[in-house]
Design a protein around this motif. Structure first.
Motif, mmCIF file in Angstrom:
data_model
loop_
_atom_site.group_PDB
_atom_site.id
_atom_site.type_symbol
_atom_site.label_atom_id
_atom_site.label_comp_id
_atom_site.label_asym_id
_atom_site.label_seq_id
_atom_site.Cartn_x
_atom_site.Cartn_y
_atom_site.Cartn_z
ATOM 1 N N UNK A 133 -3.068 -10.643 6.337
ATOM 2 C CA UNK A 133 -1.986 -11.401 6.846
ATOM 3 C C UNK A 133 -2.322 -12.798 6.773
ATOM 4 N N UNK A 134 -1.714 -13.686 6.467
ATOM 5 C CA UNK A 134 -2.030 -15.182 6.804
ATOM 6 C C UNK A 134 -2.511 -15.974 5.453
ATOM 7 N N UNK A 135 -2.830 -17.141 5.654
ATOM 8 C CA UNK A 135 -2.997 -17.908 4.300
ATOM 9 C C UNK A 135 -4.729 -17.755 4.403
ATOM 10 N N UNK A 136 -5.548 -17.404 5.084
ATOM 11 C CA UNK A 136 -7.021 -17.179 5.028
ATOM 12 C C UNK A 136 -7.544 -16.611 3.861
ATOM 13 N N UNK A 137 -8.533 -16.685 3.243
ATOM 14 C CA UNK A 137 -9.116 -15.714 2.275
ATOM 15 C C UNK A 137 -9.668 -14.554 2.784
ATOM 16 N N UNK A 138 -9.240 -13.361 2.289
ATOM 17 C CA UNK A 138 -9.912 -12.020 2.709
ATOM 18 C C UNK A 138 -10.406 -11.456 1.613
ATOM 19 N N UNK A 139 -11.565 -10.726 1.555
ATOM 20 C CA UNK A 139 -12.238 -9.958 0.531
ATOM 21 C C UNK A 139 -11.837 -8.503 0.733
ATOM 22 N N UNK A 140 -11.271 -7.786 -0.026
ATOM 23 C CA UNK A 140 -11.010 -6.451 0.125
ATOM 24 C C UNK A 140 -12.210 -5.455 -0.719
ATOM 25 N N UNK A 141 -12.590 -4.357 -0.001
ATOM 26 C CA UNK A 141 -13.515 -3.531 -0.397
ATOM 27 C C UNK A 141 -12.941 -2.385 -0.255
ATOM 28 N N UNK A 142 -12.486 -1.617 -1.469
ATOM 29 C CA UNK A 142 -11.882 -0.240 -1.555
ATOM 30 C C UNK A 142 -13.061 0.623 -1.820
ATOM 31 N N UNK A 143 -13.766 1.460 -0.736
ATOM 32 C CA UNK A 143 -14.796 2.409 -1.424
ATOM 33 C C UNK A 143 -14.078 3.575 -1.996
ATOM 34 N N UNK A 144 -13.032 3.965 -1.794
ATOM 35 C CA UNK A 144 -12.721 5.012 -2.718
ATOM 36 C C UNK A 144 -12.513 4.722 -4.232
ATOM 37 N N UNK A 145 -12.017 3.788 -4.452
ATOM 38 C CA UNK A 145 -11.804 3.140 -5.812
ATOM 39 C C UNK A 145 -13.218 2.615 -6.467
ATOM 40 N N UNK A 146 -13.798 2.130 -5.351
ATOM 41 C CA UNK A 146 -15.207 1.287 -5.813
ATOM 42 C C UNK A 146 -14.732 0.024 -6.450
ATOM 43 N N UNK A 147 -13.884 -0.641 -5.873
ATOM 44 C CA UNK A 147 -13.382 -1.954 -6.496
ATOM 45 C C UNK A 147 -13.406 -3.133 -5.313
ATOM 46 N N UNK A 148 -13.409 -4.153 -5.659
ATOM 47 C CA UNK A 148 -13.118 -5.473 -4.790
ATOM 48 C C UNK A 148 -12.157 -6.429 -5.329
ATOM 49 N N UNK A 149 -11.529 -7.210 -4.594
ATOM 50 C CA UNK A 149 -10.736 -8.245 -4.892
ATOM 51 C C UNK A 149 -10.627 -9.097 -3.454
ATOM 52 N N UNK A 150 -10.087 -10.417 -3.942
ATOM 53 C CA UNK A 150 -9.873 -11.177 -2.767
ATOM 54 C C UNK A 150 -8.407 -11.747 -2.925
ATOM 55 N N UNK A 151 -7.924 -12.049 -1.605
ATOM 56 C CA UNK A 151 -6.513 -12.131 -1.511
ATOM 57 C C UNK A 151 -6.058 -13.384 -0.653
ATOM 58 N N UNK A 152 -5.495 -14.408 -1.022
ATOM 59 C CA UNK A 152 -4.984 -15.511 -0.287
ATOM 60 C C UNK A 152 -3.473 -15.725 -0.274
#
Length: 142
Positions: free
Chosen positions: A20-39
């Protein structure tokens, strides 16, 4: 690997990160073994494949954290290895480059989020101290 990356771009998977919101967030999905960042609701880095903690007490913990320390090259005292592009977000757990084969599902880290070189460099350029990190899911086999 392509299926894991595609799954990470699906709306249902993105919603698991609860950004939520404009701040940068890094997402780590342990199930998929993937990562991405959202802003601002848009993916600005990734998704990419990662390797996280293995079974035997080394699982990467779920939760919401912040990057609190960064070093282009950090020495790991317990494991006696260099950790390039180190970004700590939970005690001694953080993001760093690995030079070992990342795509073997039977291998894992000691809790850190391992990245290939180009991904570690790109994340280093994208994130900073104070960036939110959300870790969710469950790594298969842990």
């Amino acid at each position: 690997m392509a299926r894991r990356l595609a799954a990470s771009l699906e709306a249902a998977e993105q919603a698991k990160c609860r950004v939520k919101g404009p701040a940068l967030t890094i997402c780590i999905d342990l199930t998929q073994q993937t990562a991405w960042a959202v802003r601002d609701g848009a993916v600005v880095w990734g998704p990419t494949v990662v390797r996280t903690g293995m079974r035997g007490g080394y699982q990467t913990p779920t939760g919401t954290y912040e990057i609190f320390r960064r070093a282009k090259r950090e020495w790991s005292v317990p494991y006696k290895v260099w950790l390039p592009y180190w970004q700590a977000f939970n005690g001694g757990i953080g993001f760093h480059e690995t030079t070992t084969y990342i795509h073997d599902g039977s291998l894992g880290s000691h809790g850190c989020v391992n990245l290939l070189h180009a991904d570690a460099v790109a994340l280093w350029s994208t994130a900073g101290v104070g960036t939110t990190v959300k870790v969710f899911g469950n790594r298969p086999g842990t």
